[in-house]
Design a protein around this motif. Structure first.
Motif, PDB file in Angstrom:
ATOM      1  N   LEU A  54      -3.453  -5.302  -2.195  1.00 10.52           N
ATOM      2  CA  LEU A  54      -2.462  -4.121  -2.354  1.00 10.52           C
ATOM      3  C   LEU A  54      -2.940  -3.118  -1.432  1.00 10.52           C
ATOM      4  O   LEU A  54      -2.253  -2.289  -0.837  1.00 10.52           O
ATOM      5  CB  LEU A  54      -2.429  -3.722  -3.893  1.00 10.52           C
ATOM      6  N   GLY A  55      -4.487  -2.886  -1.621  1.00 14.03           N
ATOM      7  CA  GLY A  55      -4.956  -1.700  -0.862  1.00 14.03           C
ATOM      8  C   GLY A  55      -4.962  -2.087   0.673  1.00 14.03           C
ATOM      9  O   GLY A  55      -4.737  -0.988   1.359  1.00 14.03           O
ATOM     10  N   THR A 115       5.013  -0.063   0.709  1.00 10.51           N
ATOM     11  CA  THR A 115       5.976  -0.838   1.371  1.00 10.51           C
ATOM     12  C   THR A 115       5.603  -2.272   1.884  1.00 10.51           C
ATOM     13  O   THR A 115       4.428  -2.415   2.311  1.00 10.51           O
ATOM     14  CB  THR A 115       6.065  -0.277   2.859  1.00 10.51           C
ATOM     15  N   PHE A 116       6.273  -3.217   1.470  1.00 13.27           N
ATOM     16  CA  PHE A 116       6.072  -4.790   1.486  1.00 13.27           C
ATOM     17  C   PHE A 116       6.740  -5.228   2.636  1.00 13.27           C
ATOM     18  O   PHE A 116       7.859  -4.825   2.910  1.00 13.27           O
ATOM     19  CB  PHE A 116       6.213  -5.550   0.327  1.00 13.27           C
ATOM     20  N   PRO A 117       6.210  -6.290   3.179  1.00 15.45           N
ATOM     21  CA  PRO A 117       7.052  -7.151   4.065  1.00 15.45           C
ATOM     22  C   PRO A 117       8.409  -7.489   3.837  1.00 15.45           C
ATOM     23  O   PRO A 117       9.298  -7.733   4.507  1.00 15.45           O
ATOM     24  CB  PRO A 117       6.202  -8.247   4.398  1.00 15.45           C
ATOM     25  N   SER A 118       8.592  -7.943   2.598  1.00 14.94           N
ATOM     26  CA  SER A 118       9.881  -8.286   1.822  1.00 14.94           C
ATOM     27  C   SER A 118      10.009  -7.653   0.485  1.00 14.94           C
ATOM     28  O   SER A 118       9.044  -7.590  -0.390  1.00 14.94           O
ATOM     29  CB  SER A 118      10.006  -9.761   1.912  1.00 14.94           C
ATOM     30  N   GLY A 148       1.663 -13.796  -9.249  1.00 10.64           N
ATOM     31  CA  GLY A 148       1.041 -12.998  -8.431  1.00 10.64           C
ATOM     32  C   GLY A 148       0.471 -13.615  -7.304  1.00 10.64           C
ATOM     33  O   GLY A 148       0.651 -13.341  -6.125  1.00 10.64           O
ATOM     34  N   ILE A 149      -0.172 -15.096  -7.406  1.00 12.51           N
ATOM     35  CA  ILE A 149      -0.644 -16.081  -6.396  1.00 12.51           C
ATOM     36  C   ILE A 149       0.542 -16.242  -5.530  1.00 12.51           C
ATOM     37  O   ILE A 149       0.449 -16.364  -4.066  1.00 12.51           O
ATOM     38  CB  ILE A 149      -1.331 -17.086  -6.930  1.00 12.51           C
ATOM     39  N   ILE A 150       1.746 -16.602  -5.995  1.00  7.01           N
ATOM     40  CA  ILE A 150       2.825 -16.898  -5.265  1.00  7.01           C
ATOM     41  C   ILE A 150       3.315 -15.852  -4.295  1.00  7.01           C
ATOM     42  O   ILE A 150       3.638 -15.971  -2.982  1.00  7.01           O
ATOM     43  CB  ILE A 150       4.017 -17.630  -6.019  1.00  7.01           C
ATOM     44  N   SER A 151       3.381 -14.646  -4.873  1.00  7.44           N
ATOM     45  CA  SER A 151       3.942 -13.461  -4.093  1.00  7.44           C
ATOM     46  C   SER A 151       2.891 -12.941  -2.898  1.00  7.44           C
ATOM     47  O   SER A 151       3.365 -12.891  -1.947  1.00  7.44           O
ATOM     48  CB  SER A 151       3.969 -12.346  -5.182  1.00  7.44           C
ATOM     49  N   TRP A 152       1.586 -13.149  -3.331  1.00 16.89           N
ATOM     50  CA  TRP A 152       0.390 -12.708  -2.218  1.00 16.89           C
ATOM     51  C   TRP A 152       0.501 -13.891  -1.185  1.00 16.89           C
ATOM     52  O   TRP A 152       0.184 -13.678   0.090  1.00 16.89           O
ATOM     53  CB  TRP A 152      -0.703 -12.441  -2.832  1.00 16.89           C
ATOM     54  N   ALA A 153       1.014 -15.125  -1.483  1.00 17.44           N
ATOM     55  CA  ALA A 153       0.855 -16.259  -0.623  1.00 17.44           C
ATOM     56  C   ALA A 153       1.941 -16.379   0.457  1.00 17.44           C
ATOM     57  O   ALA A 153       1.859 -16.880   1.623  1.00 17.44           O
ATOM     58  CB  ALA A 153       0.711 -17.501  -1.350  1.00 17.44           C
TER      59      ALA A 153
END
Length: 516
Positions: A162-163, A218-221, A273-278
């Motif tokens: 996140l950082g 702000t996230f890529p999606s 969480g893992i799926i989201s960050w992957a």
């Protein structure tokens, strides 16, 4: 072997472990972390470290698989030890990442801390399998192991990701709270149960802060942002029950925590969480150091070494040839400019003030500094004159000069002054040789009203900071220093030098400077 293939193999391994499991169902919550969540998360961090994966990870994961699908046996301790070794190597890698960088990029340090905390989880898991008496029941020993796999490994890594996307002052506060909480949990378990309540309260503050930060980032999606919010949001629910459990509320017992708290953390926090960050792992913003480093390292006695080796060399009048490389000279009082360009024309008197909380450390350090003749500040706050010479020296940097300062016959400082430019900005580059290493102070100069401010505070990805160079490594220290120099009248200056560690002030030196 790519990320998708490795992930698929770990999922297959876990599914087989589920089908042939011989232990209680809730053991699978730790097993899924060990066989799926930990390796997949490490793949997101260690994308180029394939040797690490093959040499240490595969034996460890096979050991966990065997422990899950076979009855209890004497060889279980060996399998647990293999996994413990793996977590130790992960911790070493996290420590290595930290030592190459130091106290900078808090988001990367969060990832490093998660990797180091995993080793503690490995130790508690080993203690459970080896039936070591930890002072707690076997189930509590196992639960402590699972805590360090989820809250102390996965959570700091997710915070680090996140950082990389969103780093504000609020992020720094929240991240720090989350990183110190596992330590307080450990103290609560071993020393005082009331600390468990404190740690849970800290987790609550940190987790709800994470949700706010994530909502602003702000996230890529939008899909990825939603997934991360669900992951952190699930913790916002389960942490309330952790508080009730720590407060010894009767209805919130171990069985409830296993069924509700455990499953929610397992599925919504970890898996989501893992799926989201992957989906798209944010790249690190870390950059290598770009400034020149003095090639002079100290020996046993720094002052004596410099004075003897460079005796008779050319001497400079000032620490700087032309202050225009740092600031516009016309905007500052003439005495400040003249002091830096003609330093030897001035007399320097100092008053050293160690702050009360640091005095015991200063007293111990004084015994060392007096022998090595470096950073050898007096313990007394009495005003004393500092004398010394500015000697030309070659250390691989531009126009380096050594300012050797003494009080009577004792060498106090040996500082090697030079300068460098990064992105058209000039920095004062000061090296202080230490035994087999060197402390580097990169200072940014700026006008502060009618005063001159020299600061190591890093702003906008500047080079400013205090570093330790040893071998080929450069480590950012948690130190900050600031000089504020003002003209009292023509030919007389006052300067205040303040030092902080982790933002806590521990040393102030007041200088009175006169034209001879």
């Amino acid at each position: 072997m790519n990320f998708k293939r490795i992930t698929f193999l770990h999922i297959i391994l876990f599914v087989i472990a589920v089908l042939f499991s011989v232990g209680p169902w809730y053991f699978l919550m730790l097993t899924v972390a060990q066989l799926v969540f930990v390796p997949v998360t490490l793949q997101l961090i260690l994308k180029k470290e394939k040797r690490f994966y093959y040499y240490f990870a595969i034996p460890a994961f096979l050991s966990i698989f065997i422990l899950q699908v076979t009855p209890q046996a004497k060889l279980d301790v060996i399998f647990a030890a293999i996994y413990l070794l793996f977590t130790f190597v992960v911790a070493l890698y996290g420590l290595g990442r930290f030592l190459r960088r130091g106290f900078i990029y808090l988001e990367e340090f969060a990832i490093d801390a998660g990797m180091m905390y995993l080793f503690i989880g490995g130790m508690w898991f080993f203690a459970y399998i080896a039936e070591i008496d930890t002072g707690f029941s076997p189930l509590l020993t196992w639960l402590t192991g699972i805590h360090f796999h989820y809250s102390s490994f996965l959570l700091p890594v997710f915070i680090g990701f996140l950082g990389r996307l969103y780093k504000t002052t609020g992020y720094k506060i929240v991240c720090t709270i989350i990183l110190v909480s596992p330590i307080i949990v450990a103290l609560g378990i071993t020393i005082a149960p009331w600390l468990e309540v404190v740690s849970v309260l800290l987790y609550i503050i940190g987790i709800y802060g994470l949700i706010i930060l994530t909502s602003k980032a702000t996230f890529p999606s939008s899909l990825q942002k939603t997934g991360v919010l669900v992951s952190f949001g699930s913790l916002a629910v389960t942490i309330i029950f952790s508080l009730l459990y720590a407060a010894r509320v009767n209805t919130v017992n171990i069985d409830f925590m296993l069924c509700f708290h455990g499953l929610v953390n397992c599925v919504l926090f970890a898996l989501c969480g893992i799926i989201s960050w992957a989906v798209l792992t944010p790249p690190s913003r870390e950059q290598g150091w770009r400034f020149p480093i003095s090639n002079i390292k100290g020996a046993y006695k720094i002052g004596e070494q410099i004075l003897t080796k460079h005796k008779g060399k050319q001497q400079y009048k000032g620490l700087v040839d032309d202050m225009n490389i740092y600031v516009e000279k016309d905007n500052l009082p003439s005495t400040i400019i003249d002091f830096y360009e003609n330093t030897s024309d001035y007399k320097l008197f100092s008053e050293v003030h160690w702050h009360s909380w640091f005095k015991p450390f200063a007293a111990v350090y004084r015994m060392v500094s007096k022998k090595i003749q470096q950073l050898n500040l007096p313990f007394s706050n009495k005003q004393m004159e500092m004398i010394g010479d500015i000697i030309a020296i070659e250390d691989g940097r531009v126009k380096t000069r050594a300012w050797v300062r003494k009080i009577e016959k004792d060498v106090i400082f040996v500082a090697l002054y030079s300068s460098h430019q990064t992105n058209d900005k000039s920095y004062m580059n000061i090296a202080l040789p230490l035994p087999w290493s060197s402390m580097i102070g990169i200072l940014e100069l700026q006008r502060y009203g009618e005063k001159l401010l020299l600061t190591s505070r890093r702003r906008n990805e500047s080079d400013a900071g205090i570093y330790l160079a040893f071998g080929k490594s450069i480590f950012k220290l948690p130190l900050q220093e600031q000089f504020l120099i003002e003209e009292i009248k023509e030919g007389q200056l006052l300067a205040k030098h303040q030092m902080r560690i982790f933002s806590l002030r521990f040393l102030t030196i007041n200088y009175t400077i006169y034209l001879k």
